[in-house]
Design a protein around this motif. Structure first.
Motif, PDB file in Angstrom:
ATOM      1  N   ALA A  57     -29.630 -16.138 -61.763  1.00 35.29           N
ATOM      2  CA  ALA A  57     -29.646 -16.233 -60.449  1.00 35.29           C
ATOM      3  C   ALA A  57     -29.588 -14.783 -59.708  1.00 35.29           C
ATOM      4  CB  ALA A  57     -28.342 -17.877 -60.397  1.00 35.29           C
ATOM      5  N   CYS A  58     -28.293 -14.165 -60.064  1.00 39.25           N
ATOM      6  CA  CYS A  58     -27.869 -12.781 -59.614  1.00 39.25           C
ATOM      7  C   CYS A  58     -29.267 -11.771 -59.349  1.00 39.25           C
ATOM      8  CB  CYS A  58     -26.978 -11.810 -59.735  1.00 39.25           C
ATOM      9  SG  CYS A  58     -25.061 -13.312 -59.696  1.00 39.25           S
ATOM     10  N   THR A  59     -30.353 -11.918 -59.900  1.00 39.95           N
ATOM     11  CA  THR A  59     -31.038 -10.614 -60.266  1.00 39.95           C
ATOM     12  C   THR A  59     -31.876 -11.016 -58.598  1.00 39.95           C
ATOM     13  OG1 THR A  59     -32.453 -12.488 -61.655  1.00 39.95           O
ATOM     14  CG2 THR A  59     -31.880 -10.985 -62.874  1.00 39.95           C
ATOM     15  N   VAL A  60     -31.622 -12.105 -58.453  1.00 36.74           N
ATOM     16  CA  VAL A  60     -32.413 -11.519 -57.109  1.00 36.74           C
ATOM     17  C   VAL A  60     -32.091 -12.004 -55.495  1.00 36.74           C
ATOM     18  CG1 VAL A  60     -33.963 -14.039 -58.043  1.00 36.74           C
ATOM     19  CG2 VAL A  60     -32.470 -14.121 -56.462  1.00 36.74           C
ATOM     20  N   LEU A  61     -30.580 -11.429 -56.038  1.00 35.74           N
ATOM     21  CA  LEU A  61     -29.725 -10.383 -55.324  1.00 35.74           C
ATOM     22  C   LEU A  61     -30.310  -9.015 -55.151  1.00 35.74           C
ATOM     23  CD1 LEU A  61     -26.596 -13.120 -55.648  1.00 35.74           C
ATOM     24  CD2 LEU A  61     -28.189 -12.578 -53.553  1.00 35.74           C
ATOM     25  N   THR A  62     -30.167  -8.427 -54.584  1.00 35.70           N
ATOM     26  CA  THR A  62     -31.391  -7.561 -55.361  1.00 35.70           C
ATOM     27  C   THR A  62     -31.050  -6.055 -54.110  1.00 35.70           C
ATOM     28  OG1 THR A  62     -33.540  -7.336 -54.001  1.00 35.70           O
ATOM     29  CG2 THR A  62     -33.133  -7.820 -56.294  1.00 35.70           C
ATOM     30  N   GLY A  63     -30.707  -6.332 -52.441  1.00 38.24           N
ATOM     31  CA  GLY A  63     -29.877  -5.844 -51.391  1.00 38.24           C
ATOM     32  C   GLY A  63     -28.640  -5.797 -50.730  1.00 38.24           C
ATOM     33  N   PRO A  64     -28.584  -4.733 -49.300  1.00 46.19           N
ATOM     34  CA  PRO A  64     -27.314  -5.373 -48.841  1.00 46.19           C
ATOM     35  C   PRO A  64     -27.978  -6.687 -47.762  1.00 46.19           C
ATOM     36  CG  PRO A  64     -28.177  -3.196 -48.722  1.00 46.19           C
ATOM     37  CD  PRO A  64     -28.733  -3.469 -49.608  1.00 46.19           C
ATOM     38  N   ASP A  65     -29.543  -7.039 -47.712  1.00 45.14           N
ATOM     39  CA  ASP A  65     -29.241  -7.565 -46.901  1.00 45.14           C
ATOM     40  C   ASP A  65     -29.360  -9.023 -47.636  1.00 45.14           C
ATOM     41  OD1 ASP A  65     -30.730  -8.748 -44.422  1.00 45.14           O
ATOM     42  OD2 ASP A  65     -32.647  -9.009 -45.408  1.00 45.14           O
ATOM     43  N   ASP A  66     -29.670  -9.252 -48.578  1.00 45.30           N
ATOM     44  CA  ASP A  66     -29.421 -10.344 -49.721  1.00 45.30           C
ATOM     45  C   ASP A  66     -28.395 -10.926 -49.126  1.00 45.30           C
ATOM     46  OD1 ASP A  66     -32.160 -10.431 -50.032  1.00 45.30           O
ATOM     47  OD2 ASP A  66     -31.890  -9.573 -51.747  1.00 45.30           O
ATOM     48  N   PRO A  92     -19.277  -4.955 -57.527  1.00 45.05           N
ATOM     49  CA  PRO A  92     -19.940  -4.273 -57.107  1.00 45.05           C
ATOM     50  C   PRO A  92     -21.066  -4.612 -58.394  1.00 45.05           C
ATOM     51  CG  PRO A  92     -17.585  -3.394 -56.919  1.00 45.05           C
ATOM     52  CD  PRO A  92     -18.163  -4.463 -57.623  1.00 45.05           C
ATOM     53  N   ASP A  93     -20.610  -4.352 -59.306  1.00 47.25           N
ATOM     54  CA  ASP A  93     -21.879  -4.488 -60.516  1.00 47.25           C
ATOM     55  C   ASP A  93     -23.727  -5.048 -60.338  1.00 47.25           C
ATOM     56  OD1 ASP A  93     -20.845  -3.591 -62.850  1.00 47.25           O
ATOM     57  OD2 ASP A  93     -18.841  -5.102 -62.623  1.00 47.25           O
ATOM     58  N   PHE A  94     -23.027  -6.496 -59.744  1.00 48.52           N
ATOM     59  CA  PHE A  94     -23.854  -7.257 -59.195  1.00 48.52           C
ATOM     60  C   PHE A  94     -24.677  -6.678 -57.948  1.00 48.52           C
ATOM     61  CE2 PHE A  94     -21.900 -11.016 -60.891  1.00 48.52           C
ATOM     62  CZ  PHE A  94     -22.784 -10.508 -62.174  1.00 48.52           C
ATOM     63  N   CYS A  95     -23.574  -5.372 -56.854  1.00 48.55           N
ATOM     64  CA  CYS A  95     -24.173  -5.132 -55.361  1.00 48.55           C
ATOM     65  C   CYS A  95     -24.298  -2.984 -55.601  1.00 48.55           C
ATOM     66  CB  CYS A  95     -23.089  -5.296 -54.002  1.00 48.55           C
ATOM     67  SG  CYS A  95     -22.980  -6.738 -54.499  1.00 48.55           S
ATOM     68  N   GLY A  96     -25.037  -2.990 -56.265  1.00 45.28           N
ATOM     69  CA  GLY A  96     -25.623  -1.568 -56.382  1.00 45.28           C
ATOM     70  C   GLY A  96     -24.874  -0.479 -57.859  1.00 45.28           C
ATOM     71  N   GLY A  97     -24.867  -1.792 -58.672  1.00 44.64           N
ATOM     72  CA  GLY A  97     -24.712  -1.370 -60.274  1.00 44.64           C
ATOM     73  C   GLY A  97     -23.307  -0.528 -60.098  1.00 44.64           C
ATOM     74  N   GLY A  98     -22.339  -0.306 -59.630  1.00 47.92           N
ATOM     75  CA  GLY A  98     -20.994  -0.172 -59.376  1.00 47.92           C
ATOM     76  C   GLY A  98     -21.408   1.856 -58.909  1.00 47.92           C
ATOM     77  N   ASP A  99     -22.710   2.068 -58.251  1.00 51.52           N
ATOM     78  CA  ASP A  99     -22.374   3.410 -57.278  1.00 51.52           C
ATOM     79  C   ASP A  99     -21.749   2.825 -56.438  1.00 51.52           C
ATOM     80  OD1 ASP A  99     -24.272   6.006 -56.467  1.00 51.52           O
ATOM     81  OD2 ASP A  99     -24.263   4.199 -54.741  1.00 51.52           O
TER      82      ASP A  99
END
Ligand code: ADE
Ligand code: ZN
Length: 323
Positions: A57-66, A92-99
């Motif tokens: 389900a998290c794969t569709v949350l792709t950016g800050p706006d989402d 952060p793993d679902f929000c930019g991959g930890g960057d």
């Protein structure tokens, strides 16, 4: 129920209404095969399937706006339940991959969305994911250290408790503590009392996510009571995932009676077909919780909240019975 509620254990992605995730999938043309039942609810039969469906389900949350939109949807849901303060696990793993740079943008989007809803106060607990391993956890801890402040006030760990030990993540928890963050970890949901001992001894957390399996070790129950280590209990989640067969056998009331500070949360409410009001209704039904107990449990939550003194005072005031 008119008592304002305080929720300390809510995963932001796990609180996503299924329709919200389906809408994003449609917008992005993503195929979420296997994530939903025919009736539109999330589809899983055990904890491992739950984790897989959650991550799909998290794969569709792709950016800050989402994540900004998700925060609005989740907080509106909480406001409807009478929640005045919530702490959300943010990964952060679902929000930019930890960057760290990417994480900052996701965080600002969530913080801005929360600031637009004055009926509720939100704080973020940055959460590493246990089955992603200790190295990945360090990237979450660095994000936590770099953004610790008014909004990000805690650090924690979720995911598959049966992978590794709590102590494997001590480096990340030490880093977060040194950055001034407050600490919690999922323990004693699946890993038994030993996992709770590890959390207390090796991570030195002040709260425990779930912690319910502590009931199997009387010395641990005494330790939690003596040191007033607060449990973030999510009974509906435990029953839905099969940690306990039914509400009657859930240990929340036995823990409370033994002096362990318990609080009540929903974990991932749409996954478990629950709401915070429903949790309290069922606690009333099965264990006789009345207004006085519910108010006391929420006072415990206010005192255990990872927030500043002024916010805590405000919450405690809101919880005072009308005279
Ligand atoms: N992430 C979301 N919900 C969780 C749970 N109940 N246990 C562990 N990790 C989780
Ligand atoms: Zn949880």
């Amino acid at each position: 129920m008119s008592i304002p509620k305080i929720e300390l254990h809510l995963h932001i992605e796990g609180a996503a209404p299924p329709a919200f995730i389906r809408g994003l999938a449609q917008e992005k043309g993503t195929n979420l095969e296997g994530v939903f039942n025919k009736d539109g609810s999330y589809r899983f039969e055990n904890f491992n399937q739950f984790l897989s469906v959650y991550e799909a389900a998290c794969t569709v949350l792709t950016g800050p706006d989402d994540f900004g939109r998700l925060t609005t949807a989740v907080l509106e849901q909480s406001i409807e339940q009478g929640v005045i303060y919530t702490e959300a696990f943010l990964s952060p793993d679902f929000c930019g991959g930890g960057d760290v740079g990417a994480w900052r943008e996701y965080m600002h989007a969530m913080q801005e969305a929360a600031a637009k809803l004055p009926q509720i106060e939100m704080r973020g607990i940055i959460t590493c994911i246990r089955h992603f391993g200790p190295d990945q956890a360090k990237t979450a801890a660095i994000c936590a250290r770099e953004t610790a402040g008014e909004f990000i006030t805690g650090f924690g760990m979720g995911g598959d408790e049966m992978q590794g030990t709590q102590g494997d993540f001590a480096y990340s928890f030490d880093m977060a503590r040194e950055a001034g963050l407050r600490l919690t970890t999922h323990a004693g949901e699946w890993g038994g009392a030993e996992s709770v001992w590890q959390a207390v001894r090796d991570l030195k957390v002040e709260r425990i996510g779930h912690g319910v399996q502590a009931i199997d070790d009387p010395a641990l129950v005494d330790h939690l009571a003596e040191h007033q280590i607060v449990l973030e209990v999510c009974p509906g989640s435990n029953v839905a995932l099969g940690v306990y067969a039914d509400w009657r056998s859930h240990p929340i009331e036995r823990l409370r009676e033994r002096g362990v500070p318990v609080t009540v949360s929903t974990d991932d409410p749409p996954f478990f077909h629950t709401t915070l009001s429903e949790e309290y209704d069922l606690l009333g039904h099965h264990f006789g919780w009345e207004e006085e107990t519910i108010r006391a449990v929420n006072v415990t939550a206010a005192n255990a909240a990872f927030c500043d003194a002024a916010t805590r005072d405000k919450l405690l005031k809101a919880l005072e019975p009308a005279s």
